[in-house]
Enzyme design. Structure first.
Site, PDB file in Angstrom:
ATOM      1  N   ASP A   1      38.051  76.806   5.223  1.00  0.00           N
ATOM      2  CA  ASP A   1      37.052  75.968   5.895  1.00  0.00           C
ATOM      3  C   ASP A   1      37.644  74.865   6.780  1.00  0.00           C
ATOM      4  OD1 ASP A   1      35.770  77.464   3.996  1.00  0.00           O
ATOM      5  OD2 ASP A   1      34.824  75.775   2.979  1.00  0.00           O
TER       6      ASP A   1
ATOM      7  N   GLU B   1      26.943  75.913   0.928  1.00  0.00           N
ATOM      8  CA  GLU B   1      28.165  75.147   1.146  1.00  0.00           C
ATOM      9  C   GLU B   1      28.170  74.547   2.550  1.00  0.00           C
ATOM     10  OE1 GLU B   1      31.633  76.863  -1.614  1.00  0.00           O
ATOM     11  OE2 GLU B   1      31.309  78.091   0.173  1.00  0.00           O
TER      12      GLU B   1
END
Length: 509
Positions: free
Chosen positions: A34, A216
């Site tokens: 990420d 998320e």
């Protein structure tokens, strides 16, 4: 301070199963996932990211660091915020603390403040929980100190993570707002603070729309609709794993309003479940209809209030198995996002940040009927950009063959079906697909022609294909791993006559 600049693969890497991308950021010889802490400061774009400093699979989560002046060419720096014996450093964001609300810098020389998730280990007094912590930099993001008062916000939860923080100004004054997630409850939770250290609960959003996996990496930001400053809507991005429209990981978004306390989604952004409790994923709003665009978040402090996003170009279904070495995983291209009116409703459009140079048209106003036209091959050491305006006319399909074998035995196929009005990216015969049982796949998205015209911008970068259709209203992104020497490209029209109004092929580096 040692720095390494990312480059196309050198001779030592050419024997590897894949060639390193040219315009998509990769770490030199480690794992990344990420994007974190995206911020522009003093004319420099900073990309922080989840990084395993010791291996090329997930683990030892720390924040890696790279910088760029153009969002295309990146310089890798040493690890910025490292894991230790008590915590892994999970996702988060960075703000420029103008006004020195935290006291970490000065008004004249504001600190960069990272708000990140501490994933506490067994030796910690907070073991088994995730909470939000701070780190700060007073040297323009090159070195970081963890705040002694960490964590600054906890809920006693094992899955409270991924804070995105921004400055909000409203009738009641300015404050910092945090959007984070209770991942397994499919909820976005909002807090506010005056100083980045003390946080007050505001509200909760969700569950809504796609809820087949953990939520998320949220983001929340305002955008003018069609550039009109008097018509501003808010966009809430929520990434999801698994349960995305193409399978596995993906990013959805909602359009609505934010009043400083509560985000309220517009009714047309919400998809009700049917009587059996199932949501039609094709009706949800997706950042990307492909398999490989996840954890997308936007830059803080971007110039001229531009909203620029980057995502992780991978999917948790097979992320640790990608056939690359010594690096594993890449970021997407940076994308500038705007809100435009589409069929009477505000929807995101995304435009990749690309070099300004373009090639000359390979085709102009050419009529094709059951014909294949060869295009310039992709080039080692360069990315390939294909820009096309096509009137499908009476044709059933218009298809591009990308990264193909010279004998036609393999290729990635991008095709538009005029009967179903769907754009499909097929990587089942793209090259190396056997490394994971879930990799070989076909992704598709609904595409509405604009005045009878199909508009495409396709970026092929060694081991990836990103497709922006209809001005970026529809996006498809997939990894592909062509066999060595598979560089061919062509366009094929079947089932009738189409007119290629313009087609330009450019090499980008």
């Amino acid at each position: 301070m040692t720095e390494t600049t990312t480059h196309p693969a050198g001779p030592a890497e050419e024997a590897a199963p894949t060639i390193r991308p040219v315009l998509h950021y990769t770490a030199k010889d480690t794992w990344l996932n990420d994007p974190n802490g995206l911020v522009r400061h003093q004319g420099i774009y900073h990309l922080f990211y989840q990084n395993n400093p010791f291996d090329n699979v997930w683990g030892n989560m720390s924040w890696g660091h790279a910088t760029s002046t153009d969002l295309l060419h990146w310089t890798e720096h040493p690890v910025a915020i490292a894991c230790d014996e008590e915590e892994d450093i999970f996702s988060g964001s960075i703000v420029v603390d103008h006004g020195n609300t935290s006291g970490f810098g000065t008004v004249d020389d504001p600190a960069l403040v990272a708000v990140y998730t501490s994933a506490f280990k067994d030796v910690s007094v907070h073991q088994g929980t995730q909470a939000q912590s701070l780190a700060f930099s007073t040297d323009a993001g090159m070195t970081w100190n963890k705040y002694a008062g960490n964590p600054v916000l906890g809920r006693g939860s094992a899955h409270f993570r991924d804070p995105k923080v921004f400055r909000y100004g409203g009738p009641g004054g300015s404050c910092w707002v945090m959007v984070a997630v209770e991942a397994q409850h499919q909820q976005v939770v909002l807090y506010r603070s005056a100083n980045l250290k003390d946080w007050e609960y505001l509200s909760t959003f969700g569950p809504a729309n796609a809820i087949g996996g953990e939520w998320e990496c949220p983001d929340l930001f305002p955008l003018p609709v069609d550039g009109d400053p008097d018509n501003v809507k808010w966009v809430l991005v929520v990434n999801l794993n698994p349960g995305a429209v193409a399978g596995g990981s993906g990013g959805q978004y909602f359009v609505g309003d934010f009043d400083g306390v509560q985000f309220t989604a517009d009714p047309d952004s919400l998809v009700p479940a049917d009587a059996g409790g199932t949501t039609d994923l094709n009706r949800c709003l997706w950042l990307d209809w492909g398999r490989d665009y996840y954890a997308a978040v936007s830059f803080s402090n971007a110039p001229e209030n531009r909203r620029i996003m980057i995502g992780w170009m991978n999917n948790w279904d097979y992320a640790n198995s990608l056939p690359t070495s010594p690096w594993r995983s890449a970021m997407s291209l940076a994308r500038e996002v705007e809100l435009a009116t589409v069929d009477g409703l505000p929807r995101l459009v995304q435009r990749p940040v690309l070099p300004l140079d373009r090639g000359e048209p390979a085709i102009q106003n050419m009529e094709l009927c059951d014909t294949v036209v060869q295009l310039p091959d992709a080039m080692p050491g360069s990315a390939q950009l294909i820009e096309a305006e096509i009137l499908p006319g009476t044709a059933r399909t218009v298809a591009f063959r990308l990264l193909g074998a010279s004998d036609g035995s393999a290729a990635t196929i991008l095709s538009f079906d005029a009967v179903t009005s769907r754009l499909t990216l097929d990587r089942r015969n793209s090259g190396d697909t056997a490394f994971h049982e879930k990799f070989a796949s076909t992704e598709s998205a609904p595409v509405k022609l604009d005045g009878g015209v199909l508009r495409l911008r396709v970026i092929v970068d060694q081991c990836s294909v990103e497709v922006f259709a209809q001005g970026g209203g529809v996006v498809l992104s997939d990894l592909v791993f062509p066999l060595p020497g598979n560089l061919g490209a062509d366009v094929c029209v079947q089932g009738g006559t189409a007119i290629v109004r313009k087609l330009v092929v450019s090499a980008l580096s």
